[in-house]
Design an enzyme around this catalytic site. Structure first.
Site, PDB file in Angstrom:
ATOM      1  N   ASP A   1      -0.820 -57.262  56.503  1.00 57.88           N
ATOM      2  CA  ASP A   1      -1.166 -58.680  56.686  1.00 57.88           C
ATOM      3  C   ASP A   1      -2.057 -58.927  57.909  1.00 57.88           C
ATOM      4  O   ASP A   1      -2.498 -60.054  58.130  1.00 57.88           O
ATOM      5  CB  ASP A   1       0.108 -59.532  56.801  1.00 57.88           C
ATOM      6  CG  ASP A   1       0.804 -59.695  55.458  1.00 57.88           C
ATOM      7  OD1 ASP A   1       0.226 -59.312  54.424  1.00 57.88           O
ATOM      8  OD2 ASP A   1       1.947 -60.213  55.446  1.00 57.88           O
TER       9      ASP A   1
ATOM     10  N   ARG B   1       4.030 -66.162  44.692  1.00 55.06           N
ATOM     11  CA  ARG B   1       4.748 -64.986  44.257  1.00 55.06           C
ATOM     12  C   ARG B   1       6.160 -64.891  44.842  1.00 55.06           C
ATOM     13  O   ARG B   1       7.084 -64.388  44.214  1.00 55.06           O
ATOM     14  CB  ARG B   1       3.927 -63.779  44.707  1.00 55.06           C
ATOM     15  CG  ARG B   1       4.248 -62.540  43.999  1.00 55.06           C
ATOM     16  CD  ARG B   1       3.520 -61.386  44.650  1.00 55.06           C
ATOM     17  NE  ARG B   1       4.469 -60.359  44.965  1.00 55.06           N
ATOM     18  CZ  ARG B   1       4.912 -59.474  44.091  1.00 55.06           C
ATOM     19  NH1 ARG B   1       4.446 -59.470  42.878  1.00 55.06           N
ATOM     20  NH2 ARG B   1       5.809 -58.594  44.431  1.00 55.06           N
TER      21      ARG B   1
ATOM     22  N   ASN C   1       7.187 -65.807  56.374  1.00 50.93           N
ATOM     23  CA  ASN C   1       7.766 -64.728  55.560  1.00 50.93           C
ATOM     24  C   ASN C   1       9.233 -64.461  55.883  1.00 50.93           C
ATOM     25  O   ASN C   1       9.894 -63.718  55.163  1.00 50.93           O
ATOM     26  CB  ASN C   1       6.949 -63.441  55.698  1.00 50.93           C
ATOM     27  CG  ASN C   1       5.670 -63.505  54.872  1.00 50.93           C
ATOM     28  OD1 ASN C   1       5.441 -64.473  54.155  1.00 50.93           O
ATOM     29  ND2 ASN C   1       4.846 -62.481  54.980  1.00 50.93           N
TER      30      ASN C   1
ATOM     31  N   ARG D   1       0.774 -56.046  42.168  1.00 51.47           N
ATOM     32  CA  ARG D   1       2.064 -56.422  42.754  1.00 51.47           C
ATOM     33  C   ARG D   1       3.207 -56.540  41.748  1.00 51.47           C
ATOM     34  O   ARG D   1       3.722 -57.628  41.489  1.00 51.47           O
ATOM     35  CB  ARG D   1       1.918 -57.728  43.560  1.00 51.47           C
ATOM     36  CG  ARG D   1       0.903 -57.591  44.659  1.00 51.47           C
ATOM     37  CD  ARG D   1       0.795 -58.826  45.496  1.00 51.47           C
ATOM     38  NE  ARG D   1       1.791 -58.908  46.552  1.00 51.47           N
ATOM     39  CZ  ARG D   1       1.758 -59.807  47.522  1.00 51.47           C
ATOM     40  NH1 ARG D   1       0.815 -60.698  47.559  1.00 51.47           N
ATOM     41  NH2 ARG D   1       2.680 -59.820  48.445  1.00 51.47           N
TER      42      ARG D   1
ATOM     43  N   ILE E   1      -1.213 -50.237  51.566  1.00 55.24           N
ATOM     44  CA  ILE E   1      -0.117 -50.982  50.923  1.00 55.24           C
ATOM     45  C   ILE E   1      -0.575 -51.663  49.641  1.00 55.24           C
ATOM     46  O   ILE E   1       0.083 -51.563  48.610  1.00 55.24           O
ATOM     47  CB  ILE E   1       0.484 -52.036  51.892  1.00 55.24           C
ATOM     48  CG1 ILE E   1       0.896 -51.383  53.210  1.00 55.24           C
ATOM     49  CG2 ILE E   1       1.668 -52.761  51.243  1.00 55.24           C
ATOM     50  CD1 ILE E   1       2.021 -50.370  53.120  1.00 55.24           C
TER      51      ILE E   1
HETATM   52  C1  UD1 Z   1       5.767 -58.996  51.620  1.00 55.05           C
HETATM   53  C2  UD1 Z   1       5.082 -60.111  52.355  1.00 55.05           C
HETATM   54  C3  UD1 Z   1       3.573 -59.884  52.366  1.00 55.05           C
HETATM   55  C4  UD1 Z   1       3.251 -58.509  52.925  1.00 55.05           C
HETATM   56  C5  UD1 Z   1       4.050 -57.421  52.202  1.00 55.05           C
HETATM   57  C6  UD1 Z   1       3.885 -56.045  52.812  1.00 55.05           C
HETATM   58  C7  UD1 Z   1       6.529 -62.007  51.985  1.00 55.05           C
HETATM   59  C8  UD1 Z   1       6.722 -63.321  51.334  1.00 55.05           C
HETATM   60  N1  UD1 Z   1       5.395 -61.364  51.716  1.00 55.05           N
HETATM   61  O1  UD1 Z   1       5.291 -59.033  50.274  1.00 55.05           O
HETATM   62  O2  UD1 Z   1       2.976 -60.900  53.155  1.00 55.05           O
HETATM   63  O3  UD1 Z   1       1.885 -58.255  52.754  1.00 55.05           O
HETATM   64  O4  UD1 Z   1       5.454 -57.749  52.233  1.00 55.05           O
HETATM   65  O5  UD1 Z   1       4.225 -56.063  54.152  1.00 55.05           O
HETATM   66  O6  UD1 Z   1       7.344 -61.569  52.767  1.00 55.05           O
HETATM   67  N2  UD1 Z   1       5.709 -52.883  44.840  1.00 55.05           N
HETATM   68  C9  UD1 Z   1       5.970 -52.283  43.632  1.00 55.05           C
HETATM   69  N3  UD1 Z   1       7.076 -52.688  42.920  1.00 55.05           N
HETATM   70  C10 UD1 Z   1       7.924 -53.650  43.381  1.00 55.05           C
HETATM   71  C11 UD1 Z   1       7.653 -54.261  44.629  1.00 55.05           C
HETATM   72  C12 UD1 Z   1       6.532 -53.849  45.331  1.00 55.05           C
HETATM   73  O7  UD1 Z   1       5.230 -51.415  43.184  1.00 55.05           O
HETATM   74  O8  UD1 Z   1       8.912 -53.965  42.703  1.00 55.05           O
HETATM   75  C13 UD1 Z   1       4.499 -52.481  45.622  1.00 55.05           C
HETATM   76  C14 UD1 Z   1       3.511 -53.632  45.726  1.00 55.05           C
HETATM   77  O9  UD1 Z   1       2.674 -53.695  44.603  1.00 55.05           O
HETATM   78  C15 UD1 Z   1       2.759 -53.277  46.979  1.00 55.05           C
HETATM   79  C16 UD1 Z   1       3.822 -52.622  47.854  1.00 55.05           C
HETATM   80  O10 UD1 Z   1       4.865 -52.221  46.956  1.00 55.05           O
HETATM   81  O11 UD1 Z   1       1.733 -52.362  46.721  1.00 55.05           O
HETATM   82  C17 UD1 Z   1       4.396 -53.516  48.937  1.00 55.05           C
HETATM   83  O12 UD1 Z   1       5.003 -54.639  48.365  1.00 55.05           O
HETATM   84  P1  UD1 Z   1       6.250 -55.379  49.025  1.00 55.05           P
HETATM   85  O13 UD1 Z   1       6.680 -54.658  50.252  1.00 55.05           O
HETATM   86  O14 UD1 Z   1       7.245 -55.656  47.962  1.00 55.05           O
HETATM   87  O15 UD1 Z   1       5.577 -56.747  49.477  1.00 55.05           O
HETATM   88  P2  UD1 Z   1       6.040 -58.222  49.115  1.00 55.05           P
HETATM   89  O16 UD1 Z   1       7.498 -58.361  49.303  1.00 55.05           O
HETATM   90  O17 UD1 Z   1       5.404 -58.635  47.842  1.00 55.05           O
END
Ligand code: UD1
Length: 424
Positions: free
Chosen positions: A312, A101, A32, A130, A334
């Site tokens: 995670d 993703r 990550n 997500r 989360i």
């Molecule tokens: C990253 C990690 C993933 C980890 C997550 C949380 C990578 C490649 N992946 O995922 O392994 O589980 O962080 O620690 O680094 N959300 C929204 N709108 C957005 C973006 C996010 O609503 O535009 C929500 C998501 O649906 C989720 C939460 O925010 O419920 C956390 O997402 P985010 O922190 O963005 O995780 P990722 O970057 O997808």
């Protein structure tokens, strides 16, 4: 499905338990951290050298995506060399994005470098909806024009403008995308309520090693002063704290004496403190931890953005709780729909009830080997831990989920003395 892919999907793991682990395991570089760093290669026309990329499917997918965009890639021993001098495309197609993703990470760098990008929407995902609204809304504030069309994000900009951004949730991916977009922006970009995960610090340190001007690293207010150009760099990312947490919990669940090495234990400070509250004996070393046989009792834990307990590592914690005395409540804050390991664990005799976003885990009952199926990356890690504890044979199907994120998993567990066999 190609022949090779079919073969990959056929692969199973057989674990015969209960196992005691011993010895030491070396943690790989963090997937990550490297995923956004790989995307950031698109920012520069200079050579970027990355050391010890983990041999994982997600990393291969990102490299393939870079190659599709025109990046030249070659290996020099443990170093992978990238050159994005001649980009030939600004489009990340559905074919690649649907399998990972994290492909959305190319949006920030492409719009920054080429002033245009076309990236497929990631779509549904096994662990919840997500969305990427936080990425898009804040890019718009920087002057990017966004269109959503036929499943694609189409982005154009005449110029990216530095501005103050306040995230309504500290999204890891959005913080990283916006940081990369800010590197060449005109003026200063300030990201407030930024995520503070160590992988974000790593991306910032990597960008700074190329000449970016990012400060506030490790805090919730990140400042990016736009620069005119970047220079060549050589970089190695941090150790994978989630892989480390998985081996630590495997050691504790099997009441083993193992060393988990080659990662920064401060990245797991909260996790280690919480595990110690359950009675876990963990000595913190300079480059890892020493896990000792422990008698565990239950405590309640909920997931939170860093520095809280990582989502995670939630699935692995559920498996560990099956080995503790008493009832553990594990709350997932989360992601929705992130308890897919639970029905599989129940097949192994686990006593777990789901209530809303919480799993109520009754510990102290014997688990029995059973055929089970991987559903997503971390859920699969939970099955491995349970299988090590269970009596008899567990056959784990759809191992390709694990291969997205755990480098040399079966070899590393076999090295610790686990009775694990790959069935092709
Ligand atoms: C990253 C990690 C993933 C980890 C997550 C949380 C990578 C490649 N992946 O995922 O392994 O589980 O962080 O620690 O680094 N959300 C929204 N709108 C957005 C973006 C996010 O609503 O535009 C929500 C998501 O649906 C989720 C939460 O925010 O419920 C956390 O997402 P985010 O922190 O963005 O995780 P990722 O970057 O997808």
């Amino acid at each position: 499905m190609g022949h090779k892919e079919k073969e990959l999907k056929m692969k199973k793991l057989k674990i015969t338990g209960p196992c005691k682990l011993s010895g030491e395991v070396h943690i790989s570089r963090a997937k990550n951290a490297y995923l956004p760093i790989l995307a950031a290669v698109l920012l520069t026309d200079k050579e970027v050298r990355l050391r010890n990329l983990p041999d994982l499917r997600d990393i291969k997918t990102m490299v393939k995506l870079l190659k599709n965009l025109g990046v030249e890639v070659h290996e020099e021993g443990e170093t992978t060399v990238f050159n994005a001098k001649n980009l030939s495309s600004h489009e990340a197609t559905y074919e690649l994005v649907k399998t990972m993703r994290a492909s959305i990470f190319v949006l920030g760098p492409l719009i920054s470098r080429l002033k245009k990008a076309k990236v497929s929407l990631p779509g549904g995902c096994a662990i919840g909806t997500r969305p990427i609204d936080i990425h898009l809304k804040n890019l718009e504030k920087m002057g990017v024009h966004i269109d959503l069309n036929s499943g694609y994000v189409q982005a154009n900009a005449e110029e990216l403008k530095g501005t103050r951004l306040a995230l309504n949730f500290p999204s890891v991916g959005a913080t990283e995308n916006l940081m990369m977009a800010g590197v060449f922006a005109d003026g200063t970009t300030i990201i407030e309520n930024a995520a503070k995960e160590p992988e974000i610090d790593d991306l910032a340190n990597f960008l700074n090693s190329m000449g970016a001007k990012i400060s506030g690293i490790g805090t919730s207010k990140i400042t990016i002063e736009g620069v005119k150009e970047l220079f060549e760099t050589e970089y190695e990312s941090i150790g994978d704290r989630i892989e480390a947490a998985t081996y630590i919990m495997a050691g504790l669940a099997t009441s083993s004496d193992i060393k988990v090495l080659k990662f920064d234990p401060t990245h797991l400070e909260f996790v280690i403190d919480k595990l110690k509250e359950t009675g876990a004996q963990i000595d913190v070393l300079e480059n890892g931890v020493h896990v000792k046989p422990s008698k565990l009792k239950s405590i309640n834990i909920e997931t939170a953005p860093y520095p809280g307990f990582p989502t995670d590592a939630q699935a692995q914690l559920v498996s560990l709780s099956l080995m503790s005395e008493g009832t553990t409540i594990v709350k997932e804050n989360i992601f929705e729909n992130r308890f897919m390991h639970v029905p599989e664990l129940i097949r192994m005799g686990a006593n777990i009830n789901l209530s809303g976003n919480a799993a109520i885990v009754e510990g102290g009952h014997e688990l029995k080997g059973a055929p089970v199926m991987c559903t997503d990356l971390r859920a699969s890690a939970a099955l491995i831990i349970a299988a090590l504890c269970a009596k008899g044979e567990t056959i784990i199907d759809r191992v390709y989920h694990l291969e997205r994120g755990y480098e040399k998993l079966s070899a590393k567990f076999a090295g610790l003395g686990a009775n694990v066999e790959v069935i092709e």
